[in-house]
Write a protein that holds these residues in place. Sequence first.
Motif, PDB file in Angstrom:
ATOM      1  N   ASP A  52      28.053  50.951  44.551  1.00  0.00           N
ATOM      2  CA  ASP A  52      27.481  50.212  43.435  1.00  0.00           C
ATOM      3  C   ASP A  52      25.899  49.537  43.562  1.00  0.00           C
ATOM      4  O   ASP A  52      24.603  49.348  43.213  1.00  0.00           O
ATOM      5  N   ARG A  63      23.152  53.254  43.975  1.00  0.00           N
ATOM      6  CA  ARG A  63      23.260  53.785  42.511  1.00  0.00           C
ATOM      7  C   ARG A  63      22.155  53.934  41.764  1.00  0.00           C
ATOM      8  O   ARG A  63      21.106  53.170  42.521  1.00  0.00           O
ATOM      9  N   VAL A 114      36.514  54.127  37.501  1.00  0.00           N
ATOM     10  CA  VAL A 114      34.797  52.505  37.395  1.00  0.00           C
ATOM     11  C   VAL A 114      33.660  52.980  37.748  1.00  0.00           C
ATOM     12  O   VAL A 114      32.828  53.008  36.767  1.00  0.00           O
ATOM     13  N   SER A 115      33.156  52.748  39.226  1.00  0.00           N
ATOM     14  CA  SER A 115      31.880  52.849  39.940  1.00  0.00           C
ATOM     15  C   SER A 115      31.204  54.136  38.858  1.00  0.00           C
ATOM     16  O   SER A 115      30.669  54.441  38.658  1.00  0.00           O
ATOM     17  N   ALA A 120      29.968  53.411  35.965  1.00  0.00           N
ATOM     18  CA  ALA A 120      29.055  52.397  35.802  1.00  0.00           C
ATOM     19  C   ALA A 120      27.280  53.206  36.182  1.00  0.00           C
ATOM     20  O   ALA A 120      27.020  52.613  36.161  1.00  0.00           O
ATOM     21  N   ARG A 134      33.139  50.641  46.423  1.00  0.00           N
ATOM     22  CA  ARG A 134      32.886  50.258  45.326  1.00  0.00           C
ATOM     23  C   ARG A 134      31.537  50.020  46.511  1.00  0.00           C
ATOM     24  O   ARG A 134      30.239  50.100  44.863  1.00  0.00           O
ATOM     25  N   THR A 187      31.682  41.570  31.881  1.00  0.00           N
ATOM     26  CA  THR A 187      30.468  42.875  32.004  1.00  0.00           C
ATOM     27  C   THR A 187      31.444  44.246  32.517  1.00  0.00           C
ATOM     28  O   THR A 187      32.289  45.111  31.852  1.00  0.00           O
ATOM     29  N   GLY A 188      32.243  43.692  34.173  1.00  0.00           N
ATOM     30  CA  GLY A 188      33.316  44.951  34.617  1.00  0.00           C
ATOM     31  C   GLY A 188      34.499  45.357  33.603  1.00  0.00           C
ATOM     32  O   GLY A 188      34.373  46.288  33.604  1.00  0.00           O
ATOM     33  N   TYR A 221      32.946  47.858  31.102  1.00  0.00           N
ATOM     34  CA  TYR A 221      32.727  49.538  32.413  1.00  0.00           C
ATOM     35  C   TYR A 221      33.993  50.092  32.213  1.00  0.00           C
ATOM     36  O   TYR A 221      34.402  51.057  32.402  1.00  0.00           O
ATOM     37  N   ARG A 222      35.001  49.246  32.203  1.00  0.00           N
ATOM     38  CA  ARG A 222      36.435  49.189  32.733  1.00  0.00           C
ATOM     39  C   ARG A 222      37.205  50.112  30.972  1.00  0.00           C
ATOM     40  O   ARG A 222      37.923  50.806  31.521  1.00  0.00           O
ATOM     41  N   ARG A 236      25.348  52.312  30.216  1.00  0.00           N
ATOM     42  CA  ARG A 236      24.792  51.290  30.688  1.00  0.00           C
ATOM     43  C   ARG A 236      23.657  50.732  29.650  1.00  0.00           C
ATOM     44  O   ARG A 236      24.117  49.931  29.547  1.00  0.00           O
ATOM     45  N   ARG A 238      27.192  43.160  37.373  1.00  0.00           N
ATOM     46  CA  ARG A 238      25.980  43.340  38.702  1.00  0.00           C
ATOM     47  C   ARG A 238      24.757  43.570  38.353  1.00  0.00           C
ATOM     48  O   ARG A 238      23.685  43.506  39.413  1.00  0.00           O
ATOM     49  N   ASP A 239      24.436  43.538  37.197  1.00  0.00           N
ATOM     50  CA  ASP A 239      22.823  43.526  36.813  1.00  0.00           C
ATOM     51  C   ASP A 239      22.737  42.247  35.844  1.00  0.00           C
ATOM     52  O   ASP A 239      21.791  42.651  35.007  1.00  0.00           O
TER      53      ASP A 239
HETATM   54  O1   DC Z   1      33.508  43.493  38.315  1.00  0.00           O
HETATM   55  P1   DC Z   1      34.453  44.744  38.291  1.00  0.00           P
HETATM   56  O2   DC Z   1      35.534  44.783  39.030  1.00  0.00           O
HETATM   57  O3   DC Z   1      35.883  44.183  37.312  1.00  0.00           O
HETATM   58  O4   DC Z   1      33.500  45.683  37.721  1.00  0.00           O
HETATM   59  C1   DC Z   1      34.189  46.415  37.598  1.00  0.00           C
HETATM   60  C2   DC Z   1      33.159  48.562  37.976  1.00  0.00           C
HETATM   61  O5   DC Z   1      32.116  48.036  37.174  1.00  0.00           O
HETATM   62  C3   DC Z   1      32.343  47.874  39.012  1.00  0.00           C
HETATM   63  O6   DC Z   1      32.500  48.975  40.284  1.00  0.00           O
HETATM   64  C4   DC Z   1      30.648  47.657  38.655  1.00  0.00           C
HETATM   65  C5   DC Z   1      30.618  48.133  37.604  1.00  0.00           C
HETATM   66  N1   DC Z   1      29.728  47.338  37.095  1.00  0.00           N
HETATM   67  C6   DC Z   1      28.382  48.054  36.640  1.00  0.00           C
HETATM   68  O7   DC Z   1      27.811  48.473  36.995  1.00  0.00           O
HETATM   69  N2   DC Z   1      28.286  46.431  36.001  1.00  0.00           N
HETATM   70  C7   DC Z   1      27.848  45.456  36.112  1.00  0.00           C
HETATM   71  N3   DC Z   1      27.559  44.408  34.962  1.00  0.00           N
HETATM   72  C8   DC Z   1      29.679  45.220  35.243  1.00  0.00           C
HETATM   73  C9   DC Z   1      30.344  45.501  36.247  1.00  0.00           C
END
Ligand code: DC
Length: 232
Positions: free
Chosen positions: A190, A193, A105-106, A109, A186, A36-37, A40-41, A115, A136-137
């Motif tokens: 993260d 937020r 990216v943060s 996100a 980050r 899922t990251g 967001y990327r 989201r 993350r979630d």
């Molecule tokens: O896992 P990553 O480093 O590729 O994630 C990139 C950014 O996306 C990180 O700063 C947090 C955000 N992210 C998020 O808020 N929720 C998710 N489910 C996955 C990533």
Amino acid sequence: MEHKKIIVAIDGHSSSGKSTISKQLAASLGYKYIDTGAMYRAVTLYALRKGFINNKAVDKDKLIQVLPEIDIRFRYNPETKKTDTYLNGENIEDEIRALEVSNNVSQVATIKEVRMAMVKKQQEMGKERGIVMDGRDIGTVVFPDAELKIFLTASTKVRAQRRYDELKAKGLDVSFDEILKNIEERDHIDSTRKESPLIKADDAIVLDNSNMIPEEQNKWLLKKVEEVKNAH
Ligand code: DC
């Protein structure tokens, strides 16, 4: 029940090795892996290309407006044996790992509407279960009913070293200190937020992999999957 497919939610800090172990676990179980990251990327890359991000400030209104134009898919590449991320049909797997995307990216996100759109896509992807999803979630918001929830972590230095090695191996010119700073920044964004901060779900199991190789983690995870399946 041997045939029952479950959802494995793997959440944790940046560069804690979520994608490495999630991919391995998915392959061992014959499940789909969803990063899922990367989603967001992909949104961040789209916003950068459109010129909606200047000096880390995101033009939120403009980005929200174009969200329906953003199509994100994952496609398995049998040649590289890896899953690539596609943005509106274009393979952007390499571009979304560059520092420019990581540095912005943060912020992207943290946007509630972003989201909501991503969570909806993720829930659709997991409808059939049989997935390993990292983020993350995932255990708190996307799949609060996931049968197995893991909260992965490692020390900041270990995580910075991993990201440094990864980028160096790709031939990118990066400095360790810059990466360490990026990871600390980050972590802070993260975890603090307002929208879906990175927190451990009450029923998640913590795995600190500072001193573990991926094979050890995979073995550990496979055992947990078996325990969960037997308990259901
Ligand atoms: O896992 P990553 O480093 O590729 O994630 C990139 C950014 O996306 C990180 O700063 C947090 C955000 N992210 C998020 O808020 N929720 C998710 N489910 C996955 C990533």
